[in-house]
Design a protein around this motif. Structure first.
Motif, PDB file in Angstrom:
ATOM      1  N   VAL A  35     -78.001  82.936   8.205  1.00 45.09           N
ATOM      2  CA  VAL A  35     -77.388  83.043   9.530  1.00 45.09           C
ATOM      3  C   VAL A  35     -76.181  83.978   9.495  1.00 45.09           C
ATOM      4  O   VAL A  35     -76.031  84.868  10.347  1.00 45.09           O
ATOM      5  CB  VAL A  35     -76.987  81.650  10.045  1.00 45.09           C
ATOM      6  CG1 VAL A  35     -76.161  81.762  11.326  1.00 45.09           C
ATOM      7  CG2 VAL A  35     -78.213  80.779  10.284  1.00 45.09           C
ATOM      8  N   LEU A  36     -75.319  83.798   8.498  1.00 47.79           N
ATOM      9  CA  LEU A  36     -74.095  84.598   8.434  1.00 47.79           C
ATOM     10  C   LEU A  36     -74.402  86.079   8.223  1.00 47.79           C
ATOM     11  O   LEU A  36     -73.845  86.944   8.910  1.00 47.79           O
ATOM     12  CB  LEU A  36     -73.199  84.073   7.312  1.00 47.79           C
ATOM     13  CG  LEU A  36     -71.834  84.756   7.164  1.00 47.79           C
ATOM     14  CD1 LEU A  36     -71.038  84.653   8.457  1.00 47.79           C
ATOM     15  CD2 LEU A  36     -71.048  84.136   6.006  1.00 47.79           C
ATOM     16  N   THR A  37     -75.291  86.379   7.282  1.00 47.91           N
ATOM     17  CA  THR A  37     -75.608  87.782   7.029  1.00 47.91           C
ATOM     18  C   THR A  37     -76.306  88.420   8.219  1.00 47.91           C
ATOM     19  O   THR A  37     -76.089  89.607   8.508  1.00 47.91           O
ATOM     20  CB  THR A  37     -76.496  87.911   5.776  1.00 47.91           C
ATOM     21  OG1 THR A  37     -77.635  87.051   5.890  1.00 47.91           O
ATOM     22  CG2 THR A  37     -75.722  87.542   4.525  1.00 47.91           C
ATOM     23  N   ASN A  38     -77.133  87.661   8.926  1.00 51.91           N
ATOM     24  CA  ASN A  38     -77.808  88.225  10.098  1.00 51.91           C
ATOM     25  C   ASN A  38     -76.830  88.521  11.213  1.00 51.91           C
ATOM     26  O   ASN A  38     -76.900  89.577  11.856  1.00 51.91           O
ATOM     27  CB  ASN A  38     -78.891  87.266  10.593  1.00 51.91           C
ATOM     28  CG  ASN A  38     -80.257  87.579  10.025  1.00 51.91           C
ATOM     29  OD1 ASN A  38     -80.874  88.572  10.381  1.00 51.91           O
ATOM     30  ND2 ASN A  38     -80.715  86.756   9.113  1.00 51.91           N
ATOM     31  N   VAL A  39     -75.919  87.592  11.464  1.00 49.11           N
ATOM     32  CA  VAL A  39     -74.933  87.809  12.528  1.00 49.11           C
ATOM     33  C   VAL A  39     -74.092  89.043  12.227  1.00 49.11           C
ATOM     34  O   VAL A  39     -73.889  89.920  13.088  1.00 49.11           O
ATOM     35  CB  VAL A  39     -74.046  86.565  12.694  1.00 49.11           C
ATOM     36  CG1 VAL A  39     -72.873  86.872  13.620  1.00 49.11           C
ATOM     37  CG2 VAL A  39     -74.853  85.395  13.251  1.00 49.11           C
TER      38      VAL A  39
END
Length: 573
Positions: free
Chosen positions: A123-127
């Motif tokens: 989630v963090l890397t995608n955001v």
């Protein structure tokens, strides 16, 4: 219409379908042979995995040169190849995206804590990646556009004659009247950017079948699914029971699921159901994604097959379904008589056939790049390369750092180094640094499926839509607009700014379109590019270019020192 005339038309349609299928087989075999030849040439450097990407670039280059030397080449390509085969391959190569998830075994399972950390990193890397990769091109291109517009307005020569070459180079405006040094775009090429009539490989619109009987219309529309279903019981099961070879059965089941999922989504989208609430219908049509449906149903099929056959484990069923060996490697092994490590028998299953279609599709994207070459030979195209290199460096290094910070061990953190690289390049990248291949495959496919679910809503909100048909229909090009300005004695500032800032209206690609293409190419990889091409989006060529450069540079950063050593140190810290 006489009965004889009706049946003559039906036989003619069937014959044309057979011809199109023969073209499809020819393109597929030619693509695989090209990939095989390139893989042998790259084998000396240990870079066989670049074969499909290099093939795409070679196809693009050769097609561009051929189109430049022979003006009639465009007409031949559009009439004989593009509409009948290339678009069909692009629409159906998505069947290969489901294979990595289907091949996941319970032995590769993770505990709850590991799954939570992987999801958090995902989630963090995608955001961060989606936001940064979209905003950076948007801000840079908007800044350049602002400076060029200001300079053009304040130039002493502006009131007399705008610099057409500068306008076309900086803003991607397509023109065949900019002089002999420009790359001309034929009417056929322009037309390829707009929604076209369904080909004979696709279902014809209902209006063209109005004289046919309803029964025949239903049969014609669902013929591929019906043939695949009949093939399961008439060929697949008998062959599997008689010879113990289940590849034909697996292939027909996968083909039936995929074609049916594609047809159902299209039928629902075009039907009158839920027309009163377009938002709900749009959500349901998006959730009926063929890749997602094929993944879930093929997972159920393989698990059900393992449970139904006594004495067969899931590992054995999956090994029968796919060996994970590319077709070019099997051909090389058969010629050199050198067994393949991990697949000494040279097994080629139904899943491997689907992955080979994906490789073929990537190579044929060279044709799609050729169709949109006028968009790539611009400053926006050059900057797309720069943005993609920067995105690859940021993803390889920062994603691993984030994974380690959240608590992932080295191999699982290294899986994020190629978290959104196309499958053909992710494998060697992860193998080189010792990352977890199963986690990486899940990330790649997960990113693609998540993107396909979000594109319809996000792109519509951003205003990045398919190029309008009306502009092509009335034959108006941006070059004609510029010529009108040139012939005008005193072009107004409003008129100049309208051309320079125009977005997605057939007159040029604005910063928003380019930024969306780069973001999707980097984060959505092959699934994102496939979606943009299928929807005739003007962001598609930028997405294909960014996907290519991003994938190549990801492999460079994970296989070449000192980058490789630095990534591995980060993962072990």
């Amino acid at each position: 219409m006489a009965i004889s005339t009706i049946w003559r038309k039906r036989w003619l349609d069937s014959l044309l379908l057979v011809v199109d299928l023969l073209w499809l087989v020819i393109i597929y075999l030619a693509s695989e042979l090209a990939i095989w030849g390139l893989s042998r040439a790259l084998a000396m450097a240990g870079l066989e995995f670049f074969a499909s990407i290099l093939g795409m670039l070679l196809v693009f280059s050769s097609m561009t040169v051929a189109g430049r030397l022979c003006r009639s080449y465009d007409k031949f390509y559009n009439e004989q190849i593009r509409s009948n085969v290339i678009n069909f391959i692009n629409a159906h190569l998505g069947v290969g995206f489901a294979i990595p998830i289907v091949m996941m075994n319970r032995n590769d399972g993770l505990d709850g804590g590991q799954i939570a950390r992987i999801l958090g990193t995902f989630v963090l890397t995608n955001v961060v990646s989606w936001t940064a990769v979209f905003l950076l091109p948007l801000l840079v291109l908007t800044g350049i556009r602002t400076l060029q517009s200001w300079a053009a307005w304040h130039s002493p020569a502006f009131p007399r004659q705008p610099n057409q070459a500068t306008v076309a180079l900086c803003y991607g405006i397509r023109s065949s009247r900019l002089g002999s040094d420009s790359w001309p775009t034929s009417p056929e090429t322009d037309e390829s950017l707009y929604p076209s009539q369904p080909t004979s490989l696709e279902t014809e619109p209902a209006g063209t079948r109005s004289r046919e009987s309803p029964t025949w219309n239903v049969f014609a529309a669902n013929c591929p699914s019906l043939l695949a279903l009949c093939g399961i019981f008439a060929l697949g099961l008998p062959v599997a029971l008689g010879t113990k070879d289940e590849r034909l059965l697996d292939g027909l089941v996968m083909l039936f699921i995929w074609i049916t999922a594609v047809r159902l989504q299209r039928a629902f989208r075009d039907s009158s159901l839920l027309r009163f609430t377009t938002q709900v219908k749009g959500v349901l049509a998006t959730l009926a994604n063929p890749v997602l449906a094929t993944t879930l149903l093929m997972v159920a099929y393989t698990r059900g097959k393992a449970a139904a056959i006594r004495g067969r484990s899931l590992s054995q069923v999956l090994a029968t379904f796919s060996s994970g060996t590319p077709l070019y490697a099997l051909w090389t092994s058969s010629i050199t008589r050198i067994p393949i490590s991990g697949n000494p028998s040279g097994w080629f299953g139904a899943g491997d056939a689907a992955l080979s279609l994906l490789e073929c599709g990537i190579l044929t994207w060279g044709f799609k790049l050729y169709e949109c070459r006028s968009q790539l030979f611009t400053l926006a195209g050059v900057l797309t390369v720069v943005f993609s290199v920067a995105a690859a460096a940021g993803n390889v290094f920062l994603s691993v750092m984030v994974g380690r910070a959240i608590g992932l061990d080295g191999p699982k953190a290294l899986a994020f180094a190629a978290r959104c690289t196309t499958l053909a390049l992710a494998r060697p990248a992860i193998h080189s640094v010792g990352g977890n291949a199963m986690v990486n495959a899940t990330l790649v496919v997960g990113n693609g499926i998540l993107g396909q679910l979000m594109y319809p809503f996000v792109l519509d909100k951003l205003g990045v839509r398919p190029a309008p048909r009306s502009e092509s229909d009335r034959g108006v090009s941006s070059s004609e607009t510029l010529v009108e300005m040139e012939n005008s004695a005193q072009p107004s500032r409003d008129k100049m700014e309208e051309i320079l800032w125009q977005e997605d209206d057939g007159q040029g690609d604005g910063a928003l379109t380019v930024a969306a293409g780069v973001a999707i190419g980097v984060n959505g990889a092959a699934m994102g590019v496939s979606y943009l091409y299928e929807t005739k989006s003007r962001a598609a060529p930028y997405a294909a270019l960014s996907m290519t450069i991003f994938g190549v540079m990801t492999v460079v950063f994970t296989t070449v020192d000192p980058f490789k050593s630095f990534v591995m140190r980060v993962a072990s810290s």
